[in-house]
Design a protein around this motif. Structure first.
Motif, short mmCIF file in Angstrom:
data_model
loop_
_atom_site.label_atom_id
_atom_site.label_comp_id
_atom_site.label_asym_id
_atom_site.label_seq_id
_atom_site.Cartn_x
_atom_site.Cartn_y
_atom_site.Cartn_z
N MET A 46 29.47 -16.17 4.48
CA MET A 46 28.54 -15.30 3.78
C MET A 46 28.29 -15.79 2.36
SD MET A 46 28.32 -12.68 1.31
CE MET A 46 29.96 -11.95 1.17
N PRO A 292 24.70 0.90 -4.83
CA PRO A 292 23.95 -0.02 -3.98
C PRO A 292 22.59 -0.43 -4.54
CG PRO A 292 23.82 2.20 -3.10
CD PRO A 292 24.80 2.26 -4.24
N THR A 334 27.07 -0.93 0.68
CA THR A 334 27.00 -1.52 2.01
C THR A 334 27.12 -3.04 1.96
OG1 THR A 334 24.61 -1.79 1.94
CG2 THR A 334 25.46 0.33 2.75
N ALA A 335 27.43 -3.63 3.11
CA ALA A 335 27.48 -5.09 3.20
C ALA A 335 26.11 -5.70 2.91
CB ALA A 335 27.97 -5.51 4.58
N GLU A 336 25.05 -5.01 3.32
CA GLU A 336 23.70 -5.51 3.05
C GLU A 336 23.41 -5.53 1.55
OE1 GLU A 336 24.49 -3.18 5.28
OE2 GLU A 336 24.17 -4.37 7.12
N ALA A 337 23.80 -4.47 0.85
CA ALA A 337 23.61 -4.43 -0.60
C ALA A 337 24.46 -5.50 -1.29
CB ALA A 337 23.96 -3.05 -1.13
N GLN A 338 25.66 -5.72 -0.78
CA GLN A 338 26.52 -6.78 -1.32
C GLN A 338 25.82 -8.13 -1.24
OE1 GLN A 338 31.13 -7.43 -0.64
NE2 GLN A 338 30.04 -8.24 1.13
N ARG A 339 25.30 -8.47 -0.06
CA ARG A 339 24.60 -9.75 0.10
C ARG A 339 23.39 -9.84 -0.81
NH1 ARG A 339 26.12 -9.16 5.59
NH2 ARG A 339 24.21 -7.97 6.05
N ALA A 340 22.63 -8.76 -0.92
CA ALA A 340 21.43 -8.77 -1.76
C ALA A 340 21.78 -9.01 -3.22
CB ALA A 340 20.68 -7.46 -1.60
N LYS A 341 22.87 -8.43 -3.68
CA LYS A 341 23.27 -8.60 -5.07
C LYS A 341 23.74 -10.03 -5.33
CE LYS A 341 24.27 -3.73 -6.00
NZ LYS A 341 23.82 -3.43 -7.37
N LYS A 343 22.73 -12.73 -3.69
CA LYS A 343 21.53 -13.57 -3.68
C LYS A 343 20.74 -13.42 -4.96
CE LYS A 343 21.01 -13.76 1.36
NZ LYS A 343 20.16 -13.39 2.53
#
Length: 356
Positions: A46, A292, A334-341, A343
């Motif tokens: 990730m 988030p 969320t995991a999605e918010a984690q990835r977005a941050k 990136k």
């Protein structure tokens, strides 16, 4: 070397559901280790996909960010002292942390416990985080810890000796980046949290001098100190900005990088950055892990420009204010918010400095 990583991360990431389930079942250690290996593999991939130039194992083998003291040394009661964090609404969460109850004795090393497996997964530089030894002074339990040690200084000397040995071994094994996490520095001038401290800055200098010994004789790696105000399930502890203690911390810490929380009002403004010594990189923790909502790139770039009034742009970097999961439960995100941050941090760093 110290300014190479313009997009940084603080070390911990949200645990996947299958790892949380495994911990809840109290599986035998060999079985849990295999599930941790799977999760670490996933979190390294990730980070690579997000474009981070430096990766960690997500702190997935830990229950708390400072669980390494329990993993590497006998002599701690893992939950012998109670701590608490709160949120803006005044809700309080309490949890147990390690307290010394016997003379410390090494039972494992961080190279084998954490680093070696992560090294097998990636060619990217690896960061390993370590707790500040002086943090453990807060968890000394009168009537219990003093049966094992005649003084707090004797306990800290033993702990620092073990941690310095780990730091040397990690450097020799190829770790690129070693980070000490010291949230307690930000509480020292707060009478609500530390009412017993009569000389906050003198106490702080003593704590920093002790913590500096973790990196004594350690060469060939980037060294760093991370300051925050607490990070447990999106809760916090401290509210004091840097003004009262920045000069003391920045002048006395012997590290290449300072990772500083700057995601909300509790951090104050960038004025205290004027005390950062020449040659030290400041990693601006502008992206929050507590909520988030995704920050705006333009706002991040504006705040980096503001900070550059005090520290040259070439000695600045960008990160989150803290980890996404300083404890295994993780923050309310969320995991999605984690990835977005992540990136967003990489994308912003590339535009500001030309590379992450």
């Amino acid at each position: 070397m110290a300014g190479r990583f313009n997009a940084d991360n603080l070390g911990s990431f949200l645990r996947p559901a299958y790892l949380l389930d495994a911990r809840a079942k109290s599986l035998p250690e060999p079985e849990l280790r295999k599930i941790e290996d799977r999760a670490i593999t996933d979190v390294v991939r990730m980070q690579e996909a997000a474009g981070l130039p430096i990766v960690t194992d997500g702190e997935y083998r830990r229950r708390l960010f400072f669980s390494t003291v329990v993993a590497t040394a006998e002599g701690f009661d893992p939950e012998g002292f109670e701590r608490s964090h709160r949120d803006e609404q005044g809700n309080v969460l309490r949890f147990g942390v390690p307290t010394p109850v016997a003379r410390l004795k090494r039972k494992a090393g961080l190279v084998d416990v954490e680093y070696r497996f992560t090294r097998s997964l990636t060619d990217r530089p690896i960061k390993v985080t370590m707790p500040s030894p002086s943090l453990m002074l807060s968890y000394w339990k009168p009537g219990v810890s003093d049966r094992a040690y005649e003084s707090k200084d004797a306990f800290i000397d033993d702990l620092i000796g073990l941690m310095n040995e780990d730091a040397r071994q990690l450097a020799a094994a190829g770790a690129a980046y070693l980070q000490i996490d010291a949230p307690q520095y930000t509480y020292i001038t707060d009478k609500k949290i530390r009412p017993e401290v009569t000389d906050p800055l003198g106490t702080l200098r003593t704590m920093i001098a002790a913590d500096n010994r973790v990196f004594a004789g350690v060469t060939g790696v980037v060294t760093a100190l991370h300051l925050c105000r607490g990070n447990y399930r999106s809760k916090f502890t401290g509210t004091k900005p840097y003004d009262d203690y920045a000069e003391t911390v920045f002048a006395n810490a012997r590290v290449d990088r300072l990772l500083l929380e700057y995601d909300d009002y509790r951090s104050g403004d960038f004025g205290p950055l004027r005390f950062v010594p020449p040659g030290v990189t400041v990693v601006l923790g502008l992206v929050t892990t507590k909520r988030p909502e995704l920050e705006r790139e333009d706002d991040l770039r504006r705040r980096i420009d503001d900070a550059a009034r005090y520290v040259p742009l070439e000695r600045l970097a960008l990160s989150t204010q803290c980890g996404f999961a300083s404890t295994f439960e993780g923050n309310e995100i969320t995991a999605e918010a984690q990835r977005a941050k992540l990136k967003l941090i990489v994308r912003t760093a590339e535009k500001v400095w030309g590379h992450a």
